[in-house]
Design a protein around this motif. Structure first.
Motif, mmCIF file in Angstrom:
data_model
loop_
_atom_site.group_PDB
_atom_site.id
_atom_site.type_symbol
_atom_site.label_atom_id
_atom_site.label_comp_id
_atom_site.label_asym_id
_atom_site.label_seq_id
_atom_site.Cartn_x
_atom_site.Cartn_y
_atom_site.Cartn_z
ATOM 1 N N LEU A 1 -6.778 2.216 8.347
ATOM 2 C CA LEU A 1 -5.555 2.915 8.718
ATOM 3 C C LEU A 1 -5.924 3.968 9.749
ATOM 4 O O LEU A 1 -6.890 4.705 9.576
ATOM 5 C CB LEU A 1 -4.958 3.599 7.487
ATOM 6 N N ASP A 2 -5.142 4.039 10.824
ATOM 7 C CA ASP A 2 -5.412 5.047 11.851
ATOM 8 C C ASP A 2 -4.802 6.367 11.403
ATOM 9 O O ASP A 2 -3.599 6.578 11.533
ATOM 10 C CB ASP A 2 -4.796 4.605 13.181
ATOM 11 N N ALA A 3 -5.612 7.231 10.863
ATOM 12 C CA ALA A 3 -5.082 8.470 10.320
ATOM 13 C C ALA A 3 -4.885 9.518 11.410
ATOM 14 O O ALA A 3 -3.919 10.274 11.372
ATOM 15 C CB ALA A 3 -6.010 8.999 9.241
ATOM 16 N N MET B 1 1.977 -0.342 11.971
ATOM 17 C CA MET B 1 1.152 -1.498 11.632
ATOM 18 C C MET B 1 0.612 -2.154 12.892
ATOM 19 O O MET B 1 -0.499 -2.634 12.933
ATOM 20 C CB MET B 1 1.967 -2.527 10.844
ATOM 21 N N LYS C 1 -8.472 0.928 3.969
ATOM 22 C CA LYS C 1 -7.353 0.569 3.092
ATOM 23 C C LYS C 1 -7.848 0.291 1.684
ATOM 24 O O LYS C 1 -8.930 -0.249 1.495
ATOM 25 C CB LYS C 1 -6.669 -0.689 3.628
ATOM 26 N N LEU D 1 -3.060 14.039 7.534
ATOM 27 C CA LEU D 1 -4.081 13.018 7.668
ATOM 28 C C LEU D 1 -3.758 11.799 6.817
ATOM 29 O O LEU D 1 -3.929 10.663 7.227
ATOM 30 C CB LEU D 1 -5.436 13.597 7.268
ATOM 31 N N VAL E 1 -0.602 8.258 6.673
ATOM 32 C CA VAL E 1 -0.757 6.805 6.857
ATOM 33 C C VAL E 1 -1.070 6.111 5.541
ATOM 34 O O VAL E 1 -0.652 4.981 5.314
ATOM 35 C CB VAL E 1 -1.865 6.459 7.875
#
Lengths: 583, 197
Positions: free
Chosen positions: A14-16, A1, A393, B100, B103
């Motif tokens: 969101l940082d994928a 987070m 998100k 991927l 998250v």
């Protein structure tokens, strides 16, 4: 987070995935998302520019992994995924525009190569080369003649001749030997590419390719036969293109050109329909609904209607590097992503900044859409060759932060003005029609009131009903003070002779009152001689005999012994006797 | 509630009913897992993406399960929270080959754990790191690291590597779940639920 919060986007993304050394050097025009295997999972297709002179590749990513690489012969100018046939399963083809050709890949294998038609060659140039081939002229002569053709001719020289003219003198012999046997060709190159649905607006409908060339032409290609369906000409070289509509129905091609103008082409017109002349050169062009958003080199972002009317302009904090549309119909979100040179990506809805994403490096290409199984995926590549994937998100909400100066929001709120009633309308109408008569009536009434007032005044003066005596011989002034709460009041009459030097004699005071209510101790009083200028208080006591809490007026007359009419009159409004009311 | 019912409950003849909520992203294998746990004669042959949710019932040696198989598509994920209150246990399925979207799974898990109906409830959470048969799948340890499962302190949890198509790892998870219902460690109660902590 914590990593999400530190990126300064308010926790909306969101940082994928982030690979800073992915080795992916590309621009927004060479990046696309498509379901290349028909399993409902979108892949990322990238035309990698490599080092700019070598290592050009067509790369395909699935998730976080590179799954396929194809070498490209030339630098890619643009890349699009499009449906070229109706075969099942619905798998799109990938078209890569580079140089004068379009390379079409199906199932990631080379499928077809389309080359733009070659252009007319200057006959003089052809003659000169012909003579060189036959050995009639030497390279020095050839160079002179080509130079003269280049200056005069309306048809420009071929690339070969231009290259020849730019050579040093020790290289020319070898060049002529190498190329003199080959026929001259003049080719244009593709500068931008887009897709246009052919006849249906379906997501998986067949699309035509739309290409812009260095020769200032726009071609629309048939997707199955690869023939030119339509050719349109522009005044200058197109660089960025946006296409909307359907070829068979109505379409609109918006092209940003190298001369700093934007042209709008429509069906059934070979020439541009509208033109927008920008104050500086365009860097990015994105269509949002029916409007266009253009990023310019003067660090501005401008909005235009589809007819070229300017809607707004905002100044950005840094130069624009790239732009992309963000369209998420499931959440009703349409916005523009703008990559800036200060390592930020701004998200704008109209002119309002919705969100800012901080990136570790300057972003050179942006692509938003469905990647893998996630609809709201943002893919960015950086100047250093990094690949970044962010996912919107599910709970993210974008609020308009109206940071631009201008009229406050409250100004545009409509006031709740009540509707005009019929009465109001009738009244207005009547006033408009009978204005003159109404004005006259008003003045008549005003005059009457004035006359009535004057009459009353004259009558009051004549009968001395005022507390100022008007007679010249006996000028008097009187005021009265009532003291006390009741039932008994003290009544003080202050009498003053306002004459300059003459005293007044033989005056008396009399009261007139309702004897059911009040009782006055001395209803008749004699006043002594009045010296001019002094105030004489004359006191008496009034007793209220009523217990009903009512009050009345007591009239005071100042009389002269020789006259029947009073010199002056005062009306005293008695206060309510509170003593009786309380008891 | 009759005396006979109570008696059969005490004697263990009547199986305790539990509500289990099955969560996870789309295409993670929730429906396939539930399908494997059902008796083979009622199992569906073909699994299609779930719309909304399905209710499935099956029995184990000591418990009678009612499973709410929720759809994992993002547009249906807002339905999940309405079922938190009635659930006695959670099964959270993760596609361990989808790096991927790990998250996204973590985000949904965090949303779930911080929900008011869940955060004060000591219900067991079973994680299936599914699709471990795939070549690029992550191990269950790696999955639990990426989801930060070690931060769950107030609930019993367990992660199982699984392959729902072949049914591997599912029984292990179910056995753990049976041993971790809070009411099974204390007396048997046939009331509405057994969330006495």
């Amino acid at each position: 987070m914590s990593s999400v919060d530190s990126s300064g986007d308010g926790g909306k993304w969101l940082d994928a995935h982030y690979d800073p050394v992915a080795g992916l050097y590309t621009f927004s025009s060479c990046i696309d998302l498509a379901d290349l295997s028909g399993d409902r999972e979108s892949r990322l297709v990238v035309g990698d520019l490599g080092t700019g002179s070598s290592g050009m590749k067509l790369k395909v990513y699935r998730g976080t992994a590179l799954i396929s690489e194809n070498s490209l012969l030339d630098l890619p100018a643009g890349l699009v995924a499009f449906f070229m046939d109706l075969h099942e399963p619905r798998i799109p083809a990938v078209a890569v525009a580079s140089g004068p050709c379009i390379y079409v890949y199906k199932n990631l294998r080379p499928y077809f190569k389309f080359t733009l038609p070659s252009l007319d060659i200057n006959p003089l140039e052809q003659d000169v080369w012909q003579q060189a081939r036959e050995g009639q002229i030497d390279p020095v002569m050839l160079k002179e003649m080509l130079e003269s053709i280049r200056k005069k001719a309306d048809v420009p020289l071929s690339v070969r001749s231009l290259r020849f003219l730019s050579l040093e003198s020790d290289e020319v012999d070898e060049f002529v030997q190498l190329y003199k046997q080959q026929p001259i060709r003049r080719q244009t190159v593709i500068t931008c590419i887009g897709t246009l649905k052919k006849s249906t607006a379906d997501e998986d409908g067949i699309s035509c390719l739309v290409i812009g060339t260095e020769n200032s032409d726009v071609f629309i290609l048939d997707p199955e036969a690869f023939t030119i369906l339509c050719k349109m000409s522009l005044p200058t070289v197109p660089t960025i293109m946006d296409v909307t509509g359907q070829f068979d129905v109505e379409f609109r091609i918006t092209v940003a050109c190298r001369n700093g103008s934007i042209y709008i082409l429509r069906r059934e017109s070979e020439k541009p329909k509208y033109c927008i002349e920008l104050s500086s050169h365009p860097v990015g062009l994105v269509r949002v609904g029916k409007n266009m958003v253009v990023g310019c080199t003067d660090e501005s972002l401008q909005g235009f209607t589809q007819k070229g009317k300017k809607l707004w302009k905002i100044i950005l904090p840094a130069p624009v590097t790239t732009m992309a549309a963000m369209d998420l119909p499931t959440r009703g979100l349409q916005a523009v992503l703008v990559g800036l040179a200060n390592c930020q990506v701004h998200l704008y809805r109209d002119k309002n900044l919705l969100s800012t994403i901080k990136t570790p490096d300057t972003v050179t290409s942006i692509c938003f859409g469905r990647y893998g199984r996630e609809d709201g995926t943002l893919i960015m590549t950086t100047k250093g060759g990094g690949l970044m994937v962010k996912i919107l998100k599910r709970t993210a909400v974008f609020d308009d932060m109206d940071s631009t100066p201008g009229p406050p929001l409250a100004q545009s709120v409509r006031l709740n003005v009540p509707k005009k009633t019929k009465l109001y309308v009738d009244q207005t109408l009547r006033e408009r029609e009978n204005g003159l008569a109404m004005h006259r009536a008003f003045h008549m009434d005003l005059s009457r009131t004035r006359v009535a007032a004057a009459r009353a005044y004259v009558k009051a003066l004549e009968s001395s009903l005022t507390p100022m005596s008007s007679s010249l011989s006996k000028p008097l002034k009187m005021n009265a003070v009532v003291q006390g709460l009741g039932p008994s009041f003290k009544l003080t009459l202050n009498i003053q002779n306002t004459a300059s030097c003459r005293p007044i004699m033989n005056l008396a005071i009399n009261f007139l009152y309702d004897d059911n209510l009040y009782r006055i101790r001395n209803p008749y009083m004699k006043i002594p001689l009045l010296v001019p200028g002094l105030i004489y208080p004359v006191e008496t006591f009034v007793e209220c005999t009523s217990d009903k809490g009512i009050s009345d007026i007591i009239k005071v007359f100042v009389l002269h012994e020789e006259k029947s009419s009073p010199l002056l009159t005062a009306h005293i409004n008695m206060p309510v006797s509170e003593g009786l009311v309380l008891s | 509630m009759g005396l006979l019912d109570k008696l059969s409950g005490w004697l263990g003849l009547r199986k305790k009913e539990v509500n289990v909520l099955c969560l996870g992203l789309d295409n993670s294998g929730k429906t396939t897992i539930i399908n494997q746990l059902k008796p083979s004669n009622t199992a569906a042959q073909e699994i299609v993406p779930t719309i909304g949710f399905n209710i499935e019932k099956f029995k184990s040696s000591s418990l009678s399960f009612t499973v709410f198989d929720m759809s994992g598509q993002s547009r249906y994920r807002s339905l999940w929270e309405h079922y938190y209150k009635e659930s006695n246990a959670i099964i959270f399925v993760i596609d361990s080959s989808d790096k991927l979207r790990m998250v996204v799974a973590k985000e949904e898990l965090d949303n779930f754990l911080s929900h008011e109906d869940i955060c004060n409830k000591k219900i067991p959470v079973l994680f299936f790191a599914n699709k471990t048969d795939l070549r690029d799948a992550l191990s269950s340890v790696k999955v639990s690291q990426m989801l930060c499962l070690e931060n769950i302190k107030d609930k019993p949890w367990h992660i199982c590597a699984s392959n729902a198509i072949k049914g591997e790892g599912l029984q292990e998870g179910l056995d753990w779940l049976q041993g971790n219902f809070p009411f099974l460690s204390s007396y048997r109660d046939n009331g509405e639920n057994g969330s006495q902590n």
